[in-house]
Design an enzyme around this catalytic site. Structure first.
Site, short mmCIF file in Angstrom:
data_model
loop_
_atom_site.label_atom_id
_atom_site.label_comp_id
_atom_site.label_asym_id
_atom_site.label_seq_id
_atom_site.Cartn_x
_atom_site.Cartn_y
_atom_site.Cartn_z
N SER A 1 -10.17 -39.79 -11.95
CA SER A 1 -9.91 -40.47 -13.22
C SER A 1 -8.44 -40.81 -13.45
O SER A 1 -8.13 -41.67 -14.26
CB SER A 1 -10.43 -39.62 -14.39
OG SER A 1 -9.64 -38.45 -14.54
N LYS B 1 -5.45 -36.20 -18.68
CA LYS B 1 -5.41 -37.64 -18.97
C LYS B 1 -3.99 -37.99 -19.46
O LYS B 1 -3.13 -37.13 -19.60
CB LYS B 1 -6.42 -38.01 -20.07
CG LYS B 1 -7.85 -37.54 -19.84
CD LYS B 1 -8.54 -38.29 -18.73
CE LYS B 1 -9.99 -37.79 -18.55
NZ LYS B 1 -10.64 -38.41 -17.38
N SER C 1 -11.06 -34.87 -9.84
CA SER C 1 -11.74 -36.17 -9.92
C SER C 1 -10.72 -37.30 -9.77
O SER C 1 -9.51 -37.08 -9.72
CB SER C 1 -12.46 -36.31 -11.27
OG SER C 1 -11.53 -36.49 -12.32
N SER D 1 -13.07 -43.45 -15.82
CA SER D 1 -12.56 -42.28 -16.54
C SER D 1 -13.36 -42.05 -17.81
O SER D 1 -13.52 -42.95 -18.63
CB SER D 1 -11.08 -42.48 -16.89
OG SER D 1 -10.63 -41.45 -17.73
#
Length: 306
Positions: free
Chosen positions: A111, A166, A109, A271
């Site tokens: 994010s 993250k 993704s 995100s």
């Protein structure tokens, strides 16, 4: 553990395959091979006896070629044993490397844009945050703790079959405030340096881009002016929210509880992270992302992760 979790846990699949092929390999080495050797010795003894009798009767035999063929046929491993023995060391090596040293992941993704792009193939250091038992992810040896600014892979708290990536924003005890798209950590405002706008390839729009300095770790982040500081309606009733977090219209403040971490994506307005589903427990940690080793859409992506 349901079927979806099992299929999504590659470490578990590798472990099962390693055990199965290992059992066959050991069974062959310590039992079947000895049985084949004993059978071959008996067959060769019988052949030698017949050959000696034939020789006494004046019949000449090709003793060497026929004898070697009999021995090779009896000592030959069954196909299922041969394949298991071939796969076992390979599977065991892969299992060891990805369980205790380095594990590859693919970024699915956006994010973490601009730090990580969709399709980036990355390596994750599995031992820097401590040695963990594979499959159950239980830490047995403590080495280092995650630090603010680290890019970390972890098990999604709401679904342990999913791996998320993250940036560590808050460590245990930190007071994190996010207002007007700016971070404050323990009362100290994080420094931001404006950069040229970033072209979003997915939406073909430009996003505001900044150099964020988080506890000495400089990295780029994106902001989307068309979106609010955070989606208030998307915030869930995650564990520890009422005791540790206060949400307001312009932002929120959270104190990270012991044994947990606060995570955010670098693509701040695109995100799903700790702002919405809560803290990441230490038991969920997989490792530290440190290197992009390939992106088939852009070979220039190869390099370290900041």
């Amino acid at each position: 553990m349901n079927l979806q979790v099992i299929l999504g846990n590659f470490a578990l699949i590798l472990f099962v395959l390693m055990v199965l092929t290992g059992v066959v390999w050991f069974f062959d080495v310590f039992y079947l091979a000895k049985q084949r050797r004993a059978a071959a010795d008996r067959a060769l003894a019988e052949y030698d006896s017949r050959a000696a009798k034939a020789s006494a009767d004046g019949i000449k035999l090709d003793n060497h070629g026929r004898r070697a063929q009999i021995e090779a046929d009896i000592l030959r491993q069954p196909t299922w044993v041969e394949y298991s023995g071939s796969f076992f060391p390979v599977i065991a090596l892969v299992f060891f490397l990805r369980s205790f040293l380095y594990e590859p992941f693919k970024i699915p993704s956006s994010s973490m844009v601009p730090t990580l792009l969709v399709g980036d193939l990355i390596l994750v250091n599995k031992f820097t945050y401590g040695i963990r038992l594979p499959v159950i992810n239980q830490k047995i040896i403590q080495i280092n703790d995650p630090q603010r600014g680290d890019v970390m892979v972890f098990k999604y708290p709401k679904d342990m079959s999913q791996d998320y990536i993250k940036r560590v924003i808050g460590v245990p005890g930190d007071k994190i405030t996010y207002e007007n798209k700016r971070l404050t950590v323990n009362g100290v405002a994080v420094k931001y340096t404006p950069m040229d706008d970033y072209l979003n390839d997915e939406r073909l729009v430009y996003n505001k881009q900044f150099q964020e300095n988080l506890s000495g770790v400089s990295h780029r982040i994106l902001n989307d002016d068309s979106k609010p500081t955070y989606g208030r309606d998307a915030v869930e009733a995650f564990p520890g929210r009422d005791e540790n977090c206060t949400y307001r219209y312009e932002g929120f403040t959270c104190t990270v509880p012991a044994g947990n971490y606060f995570m955010m994506g670098d693509n701040r307005d695109n995100s799903a992270d700790s702002r919405y589903w809560g803290f990441v427990p230490d038991k969920n940690i997989v490792g530290k992302a440190f290197f992009v080793w390939m992106n088939f859409s852009s070979l220039r992506r190869i390099g370290g992760i900041q």
